[in-house]
Design a protein around this motif. Structure first.
Motif, PDB file in Angstrom:
ATOM      1  N   ASP A 196      -1.912   5.723   2.721  1.00 43.60           N
ATOM      2  CA  ASP A 196      -1.348   4.811   3.586  1.00 43.60           C
ATOM      3  C   ASP A 196      -0.131   5.135   4.030  1.00 43.60           C
ATOM      4  O   ASP A 196       0.404   4.873   5.148  1.00 43.60           O
ATOM      5  CB  ASP A 196      -1.180   3.639   2.537  1.00 43.60           C
ATOM      6  CG  ASP A 196      -2.238   3.014   1.802  1.00 43.60           C
ATOM      7  OD1 ASP A 196      -3.509   2.882   2.695  1.00 43.60           O
ATOM      8  OD2 ASP A 196      -2.428   2.853   0.770  1.00 43.60           O
TER       9      ASP A 196
ATOM     10  N   GLY B   3      -5.849  -5.358  -7.566  1.00 41.61           N
ATOM     11  CA  GLY B   3      -5.600  -4.071  -6.813  1.00 41.61           C
ATOM     12  C   GLY B   3      -7.140  -3.538  -6.871  1.00 41.61           C
ATOM     13  O   GLY B   3      -7.653  -2.939  -5.864  1.00 41.61           O
ATOM     14  N   GLU B   4      -7.712  -3.599  -8.059  1.00 46.00           N
ATOM     15  CA  GLU B   4      -8.943  -3.309  -8.472  1.00 46.00           C
ATOM     16  C   GLU B   4     -10.035  -3.786  -7.238  1.00 46.00           C
ATOM     17  O   GLU B   4     -10.915  -3.097  -6.898  1.00 46.00           O
ATOM     18  CB  GLU B   4      -9.396  -3.427  -9.679  1.00 46.00           C
ATOM     19  CG  GLU B   4      -9.910  -2.183 -10.661  1.00 46.00           C
ATOM     20  CD  GLU B   4     -10.047  -2.672 -12.051  1.00 46.00           C
ATOM     21  OE1 GLU B   4     -11.363  -2.289 -12.258  1.00 46.00           O
ATOM     22  OE2 GLU B   4      -9.281  -3.237 -12.873  1.00 46.00           O
TER      23      GLU B   4
ATOM     24  N   HIS C 285      -5.036  -8.592  -1.177  1.00 42.76           N
ATOM     25  CA  HIS C 285      -3.901  -7.801  -0.930  1.00 42.76           C
ATOM     26  C   HIS C 285      -2.741  -8.642  -1.051  1.00 42.76           C
ATOM     27  O   HIS C 285      -1.694  -8.193  -1.909  1.00 42.76           O
ATOM     28  CB  HIS C 285      -3.923  -7.235   0.498  1.00 42.76           C
ATOM     29  CG  HIS C 285      -2.889  -6.216   0.793  1.00 42.76           C
ATOM     30  ND1 HIS C 285      -2.722  -4.846   0.242  1.00 42.76           N
ATOM     31  CD2 HIS C 285      -1.512  -6.591   1.295  1.00 42.76           C
ATOM     32  CE1 HIS C 285      -1.563  -4.646   0.812  1.00 42.76           C
ATOM     33  NE2 HIS C 285      -1.112  -5.369   1.332  1.00 42.76           N
TER      34      HIS C 285
ATOM     35  N   ASN D  28       0.912  -1.311  -0.091  1.00 41.89           N
ATOM     36  CA  ASN D  28      -0.090   0.018  -0.008  1.00 41.89           C
ATOM     37  C   ASN D  28       0.924   1.235   0.060  1.00 41.89           C
ATOM     38  O   ASN D  28       1.285   1.727   0.936  1.00 41.89           O
ATOM     39  CB  ASN D  28      -0.889   0.166   1.210  1.00 41.89           C
ATOM     40  CG  ASN D  28      -1.922  -0.963   1.349  1.00 41.89           C
ATOM     41  OD1 ASN D  28      -1.837  -1.797   0.436  1.00 41.89           O
ATOM     42  ND2 ASN D  28      -2.367  -1.299   2.530  1.00 41.89           N
TER      43      ASN D  28
ATOM     44  N   LYS E 142      -2.179  -9.449  -4.580  1.00 40.65           N
ATOM     45  CA  LYS E 142      -1.852  -8.091  -5.342  1.00 40.65           C
ATOM     46  C   LYS E 142      -0.114  -8.099  -5.387  1.00 40.65           C
ATOM     47  O   LYS E 142       0.481  -7.937  -6.459  1.00 40.65           O
ATOM     48  CB  LYS E 142      -2.557  -6.879  -4.801  1.00 40.65           C
ATOM     49  CG  LYS E 142      -1.851  -5.587  -5.565  1.00 40.65           C
ATOM     50  CD  LYS E 142      -2.777  -4.508  -5.066  1.00 40.65           C
ATOM     51  CE  LYS E 142      -2.045  -3.874  -3.837  1.00 40.65           C
ATOM     52  NZ  LYS E 142      -2.626  -2.595  -3.446  1.00 40.65           N
TER      53      LYS E 142
ATOM     54  N   ARG F 290     -12.871  -2.957  -0.087  1.00 41.55           N
ATOM     55  CA  ARG F 290     -12.733  -1.927   0.938  1.00 41.55           C
ATOM     56  C   ARG F 290     -14.000  -1.235   0.864  1.00 41.55           C
ATOM     57  O   ARG F 290     -14.392  -0.591   1.974  1.00 41.55           O
ATOM     58  CB  ARG F 290     -11.660  -1.532   0.702  1.00 41.55           C
ATOM     59  CG  ARG F 290     -10.232  -1.887   1.075  1.00 41.55           C
ATOM     60  CD  ARG F 290      -8.893  -1.006   1.190  1.00 41.55           C
ATOM     61  NE  ARG F 290      -7.610  -1.763   1.250  1.00 41.55           N
ATOM     62  CZ  ARG F 290      -7.418  -2.730   2.242  1.00 41.55           C
ATOM     63  NH1 ARG F 290      -8.074  -2.489   3.423  1.00 41.55           N
ATOM     64  NH2 ARG F 290      -6.287  -3.281   2.147  1.00 41.55           N
ATOM     65  N   ASN F 291     -14.579  -0.612  -0.296  1.00 39.18           N
ATOM     66  CA  ASN F 291     -15.320   0.120  -0.545  1.00 39.18           C
ATOM     67  C   ASN F 291     -16.811  -0.569  -0.345  1.00 39.18           C
ATOM     68  O   ASN F 291     -17.973  -0.226  -0.840  1.00 39.18           O
ATOM     69  CB  ASN F 291     -15.534   0.917  -1.825  1.00 39.18           C
ATOM     70  CG  ASN F 291     -14.298   1.989  -1.561  1.00 39.18           C
ATOM     71  OD1 ASN F 291     -13.915   2.184  -0.506  1.00 39.18           O
ATOM     72  ND2 ASN F 291     -13.711   2.206  -3.013  1.00 39.18           N
TER      73      ASN F 291
ATOM     74  N   LEU G 213      -0.332   4.263  -1.458  1.00 41.62           N
ATOM     75  CA  LEU G 213      -0.934   5.515  -1.808  1.00 41.62           C
ATOM     76  C   LEU G 213      -0.412   6.451  -0.668  1.00 41.62           C
ATOM     77  O   LEU G 213      -0.095   6.149   0.402  1.00 41.62           O
ATOM     78  CB  LEU G 213      -2.307   5.149  -1.756  1.00 41.62           C
ATOM     79  CG  LEU G 213      -3.027   4.353  -2.882  1.00 41.62           C
ATOM     80  CD1 LEU G 213      -4.151   3.919  -2.702  1.00 41.62           C
ATOM     81  CD2 LEU G 213      -2.547   4.793  -4.039  1.00 41.62           C
TER      82      LEU G 213
ATOM     83  N   GLU H 196      -9.269  -5.218  -4.413  1.00 43.17           N
ATOM     84  CA  GLU H 196      -9.161  -5.029  -3.099  1.00 43.17           C
ATOM     85  C   GLU H 196      -9.956  -3.483  -2.899  1.00 43.17           C
ATOM     86  O   GLU H 196     -10.328  -3.532  -1.859  1.00 43.17           O
ATOM     87  CB  GLU H 196      -7.656  -4.670  -2.907  1.00 43.17           C
ATOM     88  CG  GLU H 196      -7.279  -4.487  -1.522  1.00 43.17           C
ATOM     89  CD  GLU H 196      -5.841  -3.940  -1.434  1.00 43.17           C
ATOM     90  OE1 GLU H 196      -4.940  -4.140  -2.194  1.00 43.17           O
ATOM     91  OE2 GLU H 196      -5.507  -3.656  -0.113  1.00 43.17           O
ATOM     92  N   THR H 197      -9.834  -2.648  -3.698  1.00 39.09           N
ATOM     93  CA  THR H 197     -10.525  -1.348  -3.469  1.00 39.09           C
ATOM     94  C   THR H 197     -11.993  -1.574  -3.551  1.00 39.09           C
ATOM     95  O   THR H 197     -12.580  -1.012  -2.818  1.00 39.09           O
ATOM     96  CB  THR H 197     -10.068  -0.460  -4.924  1.00 39.09           C
ATOM     97  OG1 THR H 197      -8.768  -0.504  -5.266  1.00 39.09           O
ATOM     98  CG2 THR H 197     -10.519   0.998  -4.339  1.00 39.09           C
TER      99      THR H 197
END
Lengths: 330, 1157
Positions: free
Chosen positions: B898, B1032-1033, B1013, B893, B1016, B1039-1040, B895, B1035-1036
């Motif tokens: 993060d 990754g997509e 994760h 992570n 990824k 998370r949402n 970003l 995972e996002t």
């Protein structure tokens, strides 16, 4: 032109039209045979008499990353035959890992297409090949680079001489790759078998899905042998797709970028649905990741209707029957 | 004059002849091409194409109409016809291109433009038709739905409302674009009255209705437009133009053909006539030719011309001759050429001249003449003899040019040159000059003397090819490789003593030379080389070098002898010791035991002496290497204690070791040499002390962050020395007093060795002694300090650490990571850098380890982990007051959010996964340094694309395009085997279908996210970008909490994963295949060397050879089995204490066991 003459011309034209209509109608009565009568979708007919040597040379070129400027991107990188001729990414990545702005369409059945690229700027497969080669964020290459490379590679020199009798040149490279593309035809799908009269080739749900596909009006555009790919249409023809909530980017303007003509704004080539189930994500920018969502959005903006969930599922069942078998490729 | 005129007219005639024949040639070519220009084949093709074009165009129109009125279900037919139209026009164009008649292009271009314009209309038409058909089929159906909804609702006045809808539908067919608002007004007002549900549907039919009307209008217009493009007419017009041009060409080509035939007939007649005429004139021409040429020569006004008869009598002179000679024509004609003859040339000169021209050959040369006034002048003369029919000369024509001025300059130059030659002759050095092409333009006498060539042999010759064509080894030297010529690229003079020249007789001459290039206006004009013969000097030098070599050889022989002899002595000595030991095991009398003990002690002493001699010879040969290694000071003390405690107590002498308290535990230095040095001093003390005590003091003199100075003092209460004795103390083979030797034994080199050893370590020995009271030997040494691991939290120890990048080894790091693949990777990476790493599989374990008082130099912390994540773990560790401990996040992570989160929790830095070894090491180094108060620089990591052997060999790309091994390998620092281990790990970990993941999403979201994760980051590690991005997509999405979408994606992910796994197996198979052979080979080689080393070690130990230590180290480097390595530690210990026997036993034990295993 006086209104008098104009009226006569108009009458003449109309008469002509009516005459032709009658003629055609009579004509058609004799033409249709065992095949399903007047379906918008027709079975795929693969290319005949392909030159096997050209195909295998084209295949080699298609998979050769050295054609790109930094030697990392082959045609097959974005049109990966292992994954049904696409890279499964929203938009593709070119040399130096640069991000492009288009979802890569599948290479399978591409040779059946009427126009190429999302904005239809290439008329033939041959014309289409140069573009990604020279695009700075795709292969970033040039014909000069490619011919230098091929000309210094003994293996290529000998295979070109074997196939064409001369050393590699631009037209021959294009010809070989185009010939290879023609070999990538997915045909004899369950749905095609159904069209040819085999009622058991697809499930009852798929049949229902097909009926829905037609009644909702999807088949007005996604039609023909390739279930699309033979015309242009505005995205948001009934209800605007782009607007305040979803502002359009330059790359969303479609054919307008090509013609500069206002009426071509947001117009894109209607994509083929032959392999749609296996080639996510969707739309020209790959912004829609699921087929479900794509169908809903199409219904809303292209048809002006909300498509019910169970209908969507049946349509997907139908779409799944469109994929046939590949003659060659892998 | 007449003949002159004649020749002129002949020339003109020839010219006209040539021109005429060329003219005919052109004419024929033109006629030929004009005749064939009308090409029947092409005409046929064009006619067929035209009719095909017309047909296709008609079909297109038909399709347009059919599509407009719903008689076609799709556009494929229309499209294929359009493609056909394009193909036909293309073909048409290709034929026109061959014609290059401009008239043809205009109508064709008009046609193609029209086709293109129509095409855009057709595309519009297609779009519109689709929309129109959609709306028209949809509207009635939808209206019915709405009507049903109204009927089923509880609304008032239903009939009225239904009527509005009906009316709306009925009117659609008649509504025009401009009265749309009238038509939809009632429905729009109805819409407002309806409940939301129905109103929405009404809204949709309004939209569709409007679209229908609009597109209907547009469609009518478009259809007519398309049909009205008059393409057919344009095809006609293009074809008509073509036909007109064709007919015209046809007509003219007939004419041309006739003309051509006539001309060819005429021409052939002409040629026959010409050939006949030619023969006739030939003879006549031949006669006139000779006199004609004479006249032409004489006409040359620029030259000095004279004609003489066979006897040399002048029969013609031109004005120039008169001018230069000063005589008039009258004075000259009839005279012999001798009138202008000078004394410059000898008889032979004229003899050759006459001989040449009398033979009918042309003579050429420079002649000095005298004019009327007696002044000399020089001419460049060419004498051409004229031959009669019999082949004998009958006239001599002389053509001369005045070269008096040039001659003057030449003379001047010659004078200068001889002057220069005289000067350079007196030089002691050889000198030559060459021009830009390498030709020698000057060379002095000394140079000729050295080289043995004549001046004529070298001048104007390429001098490199003559004197410098071979190097000192006799290998041919091309001029481009010559150091001299190469040096000209700069204007600097070039000096060398390593060049050789070759003399005429083939002898090699060593020269010391200087070369200077000559530049004029930046262009190279040549070079000047000055040289000296240094052959003798070189020979001398060589002899000297040989002598030196011999001397060294002698020394080496001496040392070899020493080595050998000590070995020869040691072997029997070993036998003596062994046998003595065996005998002592048996039953003996007290006296016998006593004797044998003395034998044993004497033998051991002898062994020690031999070892000393060996060490001493090594020291004098500078073969003693100082190896800086970390060691433990307490270990040193205990080692010394073990060795000497018994020896001193046997002699009833007290022995203490005093180690100062604050000395850092772990130091860097050469333990072996230090131990040996102290051994010599203590041995010395033991030898010369009879009573009292001996003390070893290790005192702290200086302590800083990274350095420590220690003073070692050996005090004894022995016999002491006088000042004189002290002065001679460290001379080899001299004890303080020779008389003592007999009493105390020993060779007297012990202290000399100790002295050298201390010097080697950078110290100096200080001796204090009082005769009869005792002596004190002391020396001070500096050491680097290693951090003290045993006592965590000890501030001073932490601060005294010193590491540089290469010295990361010895550090201990805690790796907190749950994923096995990443564990493997990180542990291997750390191990390869010599870093000791412990593992905690989650945050909680890491915290526990710190609470249990483990100590580490640095923590590498994963962020995503079960039980306790990295952020929480960091917080808790920081709460344990471990503020100055570097904690580096190792996470996928990266970003900005993060990173902020990790910084917030107390982490110092973030290293992104996949791990780039170089960056990781730099960051570890950076932060350890930083906490020590230094501010090191982090170098930007080089992003090189490393392609390793195996990957290259595997020729990927064609079949394995989902994985990019080169990319991954670059991250791993090109560690091939590590990469393939990771691949293996990946295939094990992610071979199962992702259905488990889907189940996890339902039951345990956190684990599901963690799984994705991990996938990824693992995907990135092995270099599959595609999979990395997809995971990754997801995972996002997870998370949402976009579960449905995520699940859809998982199916795609599965598709990619399957492909990746397939390709991965292909890679692994190939790797195994490629690696098998080489690995087997290296393994075999390794085990062979290990066996050899073990044997050597055994031999060394057996023969009490101190080389055993080195061999042991070598062996340790080759071994991989940790168990064996720890066992060897003990052997090492024994070797350091010279307990070779025990060491040998131990070695036998270890490797015997190893073999049975």
């Amino acid at each position: 032109m006086s209104p008098h003459i104009a009226a006569i011309t108009y009458c003449k034209q109309t008469f002509k039209i009516i005459l032709i209509v009658i003629l055609i109608f009579v004509n058609n009565l004799f033409v249709y045979g065992a095949e399903k009568f007047r379906e918008p979708i027709t079975p795929v007919i693969p290319f005949n008499n392909l030159n096997k040597d050209k195909v295998s040379l084209g295949k080699k070129l298609f998979h050769d990353p050295k054609l790109s400027s930094d030697g990392t991107v082959s045609c097959a990188k974005c049109h990966n035959l292992e994954t049904n001729g696409v890279d499964l990414l929203p938009v593709s990545f070119g040399i130096n890992g640069e991000k492009g702005n288009r979802n890569s369409p599948t290479i399978i059945n591409a040779a059946l297409q009427y126009r190429f690229f999302w904005d239809g700027r290439a008329k033939t497969a041959e014309e289409q090949i140069t573009d990604p080669i020279e695009n700075p964020i795709e292969m970033g290459s040039s014909w000069q680079h490619i011919l230098l490379y091929l000309g210094s590679n003994n293996e290529y020199i000998s295979s070109f001489n074997q196939v064409y009798g001369v050393n590699p040149d631009r037209n021959l490279v294009i010809d070989a790759i185009a010939e290879f593309q023609k070999s990538l035809i997915s045909y004899n799908s369950p749905f095609d078998q159904y069209l040819k009269g085999d009622e058991n080739a697809i499930s009852p749900e798929a049949k229902e899905g097909y009926a829905l596909f037609k009644s909702y009006g999807c088949s007005q555009c996604h039609q023909g042998m390739n279930v699309g790919g033979n015309m242009f249409e505005k995205i948001g023809v009934i209800r605007p797709y782009y607007g305040k909530d979803n502002p359009a980017k330059l790359t969303d303007l479609g054919r307008y970028n090509l013609t500069g003509n206002k009426e071509d704004m947001y117009e894109f080539r209607v994509p083929s649905l032959r392999l749609v189930v296996k080639t996510p994500p969707y739309f020209h920018d790959g912004s829609i990741s699921t087929l479900n969502e794509a169908i809903q959005l199409m219904g809303k903006h292209q048809l002006g209707r909300d498509i019910k969930d169970d209908h969507v599922n049946k349509i997907i069942q139908f779409l799944a029957t469109l994929e046939g078998q590949l003659e060659s490729g892998k | 004059m007449e003949s002159n005129h004649q020749s002129k007219s002949i020339k003109t005639k020839t010219l006209i002849g040539v021109l005429v024949s060329f003219g005919f040639l052109f004419l024929i070519t033109f006629l030929y091409y004009s005749a064939i220009n009308s090409d029947h084949e092409n005409h046929k093709k064009i006619s067929i194409l035209s009719s095909k074009l017309l047909q296709t165009n008609a079909l297109i129109k038909e399709y347009i109409v059919e599509n407009r009125y719903g008689l076609q279900t799709n556009y494929d037919g229309l499209n294929s016809m359009h493609d056909e139209l394009h193909r036909l026009t293309h073909e048409y164009n290709n034929i026109l291109k061959q014609k290059a008649d401009k008239r043809l292009f205009n109508p064709f271009v008009t046609l193609t433009i029209a086709i293109d314009q129509r095409e855009t209309r057709i595309e519009k038409f297609k779009s519109q038709v689709s929309v129109y058909k959609l709306s028209s089929s949809f509207l009635p159906f939808m209206a019915e739905e709405i009507k049903k909804m109204i009927l089923n609702s509880s609304l008032n006045s239903k009939t009225e409302k239904l009527n509005v809808i009906n009316e709306f539908l009925l009117q659609i067919d008649s509504v025009e674009k401009n009265n749309i608002s009238d038509w939809n007004e009632p429905v729009k007002s109805l819409q407002k009255q309806l409940p939301k549900e129905i109103a929405q549907q009404v809204y949709i039919i309004i939209i569709h209705g409007e679209r229908l009307i609009n597109s209907r209008n547009d469609l009518e217009k478009l259809t007519l437009e398309i049909l009205d493009f008059q393409i057919a007419q344009k095809i006609y017009s293009a074809t008509e133009t073509y036909n007109a041009v064709y007919l015209e060409q046809e007509r003219s080509s007939g004419l041309y053909q006739l003309l051509m035939a006539v001309i060819i007939v005429l021409l052939s007649g002409g040629v026959v006539f010409y050939i006949f005429k030619q023969e006739e004139t030939k003879k006549h021409l031949k006669k006139t030719l000779s006199s004609l040429t004479q006249q032409q020569f004489a006409l040359n006004q620029h030259a000095i011309v004279s004609i003489a008869d066979v006897t040399g009598k002048i029969i013609y002179v031109n004005d120039m001759f008169c001018q230069i000679s000063g005589y008039s024509k009258e004075e000259l004609i009839g005279q012999n050429h001798r009138i202008v003859k000078s004394d410059e040339h000898d008889k032979n000169f004229f003899k050759t001249l006459w001989k040449t021209i009398a033979n009918g050959e042309v003579w050429h040369g420079e002649i000095k003449n005298i004019n009327k006034r007696g002044n000399p002048y020089w001419v460049n003369s060419t004498i051409v003899p004229f031959i009669d029919e019999n082949g004998k000369p009958y006239q001599y024509v002389s053509i001369r040019t005045d070269i008096t001025a040039t001659k003057k300059i030449e003379n001047q130059l010659n004078r200068e040159r001889s002057f220069f030659a005289k000067i350079t002759k007196s030089m002691g050095e050889g000198l030559y000059v060459h021009d830009e092409t390498g030709r020698c333009t000057f060379i002095n006498g000394k140079a000729l003397e050295i080289l043995g060539w004549n001046e004529d042999e070298l001048l104007n010759q390429n001098i490199h090819e003559i004197i410098h064509y071979k190097d000192q080894r006799g290998i041919p030297l091309e001029s481009k490789d010559s150091d001299i010529l190469k040096s000209y690229t700069t204007t600097e003079p070039f000096h060398s003593e390593n060049q050789v020249f070759w003399s005429k007789n083939g002898a090699m001459i060593s020269v010391s030379l200087s070369a200077v290039p000559i530049y004029e206006d930046d262009s190279f004009k040549g070079g000047i080389i000055v040289f000296q013969d240094i052959t003798q000097r070189k020979l001398q030098e060589k002899r000297l070098a040989n002598a030196l070599l011999e001397a060294e050889e002698g020394n080496r022989a001496k040392n070899n002898f020493l080595n050998n002899i000590s070995h020869e002595i040691r072997t029997p000595l070993n036998a003596i010791l062994g046998m003595t030991h065996l005998v002592m095991e048996t039953k003996l009398t007290k006296e016998q035991t006593d004797h044998l003990q003395k034998v044993e002690i004497s033998s051991q002493n002898l062994l020690k002496i031999i070892n000393d001699i060996l060490d001493f010879s090594k020291l004098s040969d500078n073969k003693f290497e100082v190896k800086m290694m970390p060691f433990n000071i307490s270990q040193l003390v205990s080692d010394i204690e073990k060795t000497y405690k018994k020896k001193f107590s046997n002699k009833s002498i007290g022995f203490d070791i005093d180690l100062q308290k604050d000395i850092p535990e772990n130091l860097v230095g050469d333990y072996k040499i230090l131990f040996q040095t102290l051994d010599y001093f203590l041995d010395n003390a033991l030898k010369f002390t009879e009573k009292g005590h001996v003390k070893l003091i290790i005192d702290l003199k200086y302590l800083s962050v990274s350095k420590v100075s220690l003073k070692f003092i050996v005090e004894d209460s022995g016999i002491g020395m006088t000042e004189n004795q002290i002065l001679n103390l460290f001379q080899a083979f001299s004890q303080a007093d020779l008389s003592r030797t007999r009493k105390y034994g020993g060779t007297g080199i012990g202290l000399a060795i100790a002295y050298n050893l201390v010097e080697l370590l950078g110290g100096e020995i200080n001796v204090e002694s009082t005769k009869g009271k005792g002596s004190s030997f002391s020396f001070i040494l500096d050491f680097d300090v290693v951090k003290d691991n045993a006592k965590p939290g000890k501030k001073s120890a932490t601060k005294t650490k010193h590491i540089n990048q290469d010295e990361l080894s010895g550090l201990s790091v805690l790796l907190v990571e749950d994923n096995e693949l990443n564990q493997d990777l990180a542990l291997q990476v750390l191990k390869s850098k010599g870093i000791k790493a412990d593992l905690a599989v989650n945050g909680q374990e890491a915290v526990d380890m710190f609470q249990e008082n483990h100590h580490y130099d640095c923590i590498l912390m994963d962020c995503q982990m079960p039980v306790m994540d990295g952020y929480e773990a960091t917080r808790q560790i920081r709460e344990l007051k471990l503020k100055d401990l570097p904690i580096i996040a190792v996470t996928a992570n990266v970003l900005p959010d993060d990173i902020a989160k990790s910084k917030e929790s107390g982490m110092d830095d973030v290293v992104s996964k996949p791990i780039n070894i170089k960056i990781l090491m730099e960051k570890i180094h950076f932060w350890i340094k930083k906490y020590q108060g230094e501010t090191p620089q982090i170098k930007a990591p080089a992003t090189t694309n490393i392609k390793t052997n195996i990957v290259e060999k595997m020729e990927l790309g064609t079949t394995v395009n989902m994985i990019e091994p080169d990319k991954a390998m670059a991250m791993l620092g090109a560690n091939e085997s590590l990469y393939f281990q990771l691949l293996n790990r990946f295939s094990v970990e992610f071979s199962k279908p992702l259905t488990e993941l889907e189940a996890l999403i339902e039951t345990d979201m956190e684990s599901a996210i963690r799984f994705v994760h991990t996938l990824k980051s693992s995907a990135a590690t092995i270099g599959t970008t595609n999979l990395h991005l997809q995971a990754g997509e997801i995972e996002t999405l997870l998370r949402n909490e976009k579960i449905t979408q995520a699940k859809e994606k998982i199916t795609h992910l599965q598709m990619s994963l399957d492909v990746v796994n397939d390709q991965l197996n292909v890679l692994l198979d190939k790797y195994k295949q490629l690696n098998n052979d080489s690995q087997q080979a290296t393994e075999q080689a390794d085990s062979e060397t290990i066996n050899q080393l073990v044997e050597t070690l055994k031999n060394h130990l057996d023969s009490y050879d101190s080389e055993a230590d080195t061999t042991l180290e070598q062996l340790r480097g080759k071994l991989t089995d940790k168990k064996v390595i720890t066992q060897l530690e003990k052997v090492k210990h024994l070797v350091l204490q010279y307990d070779y026997e025990e060491a040998l036993n131990k070695v036998n034990e270890i490797f015997a066991k190893d073999e049975t295993e």
